[in-house]
Design an enzyme around this catalytic site. Structure first.
Site, mmCIF file in Angstrom:
data_model
loop_
_atom_site.group_PDB
_atom_site.id
_atom_site.type_symbol
_atom_site.label_atom_id
_atom_site.label_comp_id
_atom_site.label_asym_id
_atom_site.label_seq_id
_atom_site.Cartn_x
_atom_site.Cartn_y
_atom_site.Cartn_z
ATOM 1 N N THR A 280 0.804 -1.006 5.890
ATOM 2 C CA THR A 280 1.517 -1.565 4.734
ATOM 3 C C THR A 280 0.553 -2.437 3.959
ATOM 4 O OG1 THR A 280 3.693 -1.550 5.742
ATOM 5 C CG2 THR A 280 3.298 -3.282 4.141
ATOM 6 N N THR B 157 3.460 -7.676 6.893
ATOM 7 C CA THR B 157 3.371 -6.360 7.522
ATOM 8 C C THR B 157 3.768 -6.509 8.983
ATOM 9 O OG1 THR B 157 1.955 -4.465 8.023
ATOM 10 C CG2 THR B 157 0.916 -6.622 8.086
HETATM 11 N N1 ASP Z 1 6.754 -3.586 7.800
HETATM 12 C C1 ASP Z 1 6.723 -2.194 7.484
HETATM 13 C C2 ASP Z 1 8.071 -1.589 7.710
HETATM 14 O O1 ASP Z 1 8.739 -1.995 8.637
HETATM 15 C C3 ASP Z 1 5.744 -1.412 8.277
HETATM 16 C C4 ASP Z 1 4.351 -1.957 8.320
HETATM 17 O O2 ASP Z 1 4.106 -3.102 7.980
HETATM 18 O O3 ASP Z 1 3.458 -1.197 8.695
HETATM 19 O O4 ASP Z 1 8.434 -0.683 6.999
#
Ligand code: ASP
Length: 292
Positions: free
Chosen positions: A158, A209
């Site tokens: 992300t 993230t």
């Molecule tokens: N936080 C993001 C989600 O849950 C995923 C990520 O940060 O990689 O969609």
């Protein structure tokens, strides 16, 4: 991500991509632009780069599609825009920005969000634009091993940016493909204002993230801002405390924070996190792995 799972070539590629995105944002600020324009530029650059789980290079859903989420928030006014389940808009962060600036609403999803994109001239692409062989391999690996939803090797990437401009205004933007193999229209924390993204000139700007479900439950981005604003904590102390709460819920991840006074914090509970930081004095640095 650890030094054992990323070779030197991959490390160098990711560092170059991070540096390019950092420069895209920093150039806006050097030119006297706003924090809002800086975070939009940095996140759009990361979306266009296939190394990260946002825009081109986003992870695949269980059914082999790419469904993208993004949000942007202006700390000066607390105006915000967010989109979820995007399949045709090249830069979801630009669509979130259009939602913020041109619509009566804050959060749009799916086909309706893309109608809005077309109505407002936000660039559309064929869904193939987002697809990369490496992400397909990760989906197949996840399916074949029946890995859990939060396998760190497969999930993270992300993208987000926070900035403070010369006027002391802060802004935050976040963009993601979500989780590899996600189903049932699952939406994580990234586009949720207050969870994965928040900006308030009275506190700071935050982009997150990590394991989105716990980040939603902890209201991470708003909680960090609340601790700064109401408890007088430093950005770093607030970030560390809220990530500890996420940890107590069984979640892992990271945050970036910038305050109107120019304090910044980078905190993560994973072995590494793609990250970079630049300032007006000429600091410009990127990193991937943790110190331990
Ligand atoms: N936080 C993001 C989600 O849950 C995923 C990520 O940060 O990689 O969609």
């Amino acid at each position: 991500m650890t030094r054992d799972t990323m070779d030197a070539a991959a490390t160098a590629e990711h560092e170059a991509a991070l540096a390019a995105a950092l420069e895209a944002g920093a150039a806006v600020l050097r030119g006297g632009g706003s924090a809002l324009d800086a975070v939009t530029a940095a996140v759009a650059a990361l979306e266009d780069d296939p190394h990260f789980n946002a825009g081109r290079g986003a992870v695949f859903t269980y059914h082999g599609t790419n469904e993208l989420d993004a949000a942007v928030m202006d700390g000066a006014t607390r105006a915000a825009g967010a989109v979820a389940g995007i399949t045709h808009t090249k830069n979801p962060v630009r669509l979130a920005r259009a939602v913020m600036e041109h619509g009566p609403h804050v959060f749009l999803s799916g086909a309706g969000a893309e109608d809005f994109a077309r109505d407002h001239g936000v660039e559309q692409v064929d869904p193939d634009w987002f697809a990369t062989p490496e992400r397909w391999r990760q989906l197949e690996e996840m399916k074949s091993k029946s890995l859990g939803w939060f396998d760190a090797d497969l999930k993270y990437g992300t993208v987000g940016a926070v900035a403070v401009d010369g006027e002391g205004h802060v802004a935050a933007a976040t963009s993601t493909g979500g989780l590899t193999g996600k189903r049932w229209g699952r939406i994580g924390d990234s586009p949720l204002i207050g969870a994965g993204t928040y900006a308030d000139d009275r506190a700071g700007a935050v982009s997150c993230t990590g394991s989105g479900e716990q980040f939603i439950r902890a209201g991470v981005a708003h909680e960090i801002c609340a601790r700064i604003r109401l408890a007088g904590e430093s950005a770093q102390a607030a970030a560390d405390a809220v990530l500890a709460e996420v940890g107590a819920m069984g979640g892992v991840g990271g945050v970036i924070v910038a305050t109107p006074a120019g304090d910044t914090a980078i905190a993560f509970t994973t072995p590494g996190m793609f990250r970079g930081r630049a300032d007006y004095s000429g600091v410009s640095e990127v990193a991937i792995f943790g110190v331990h």
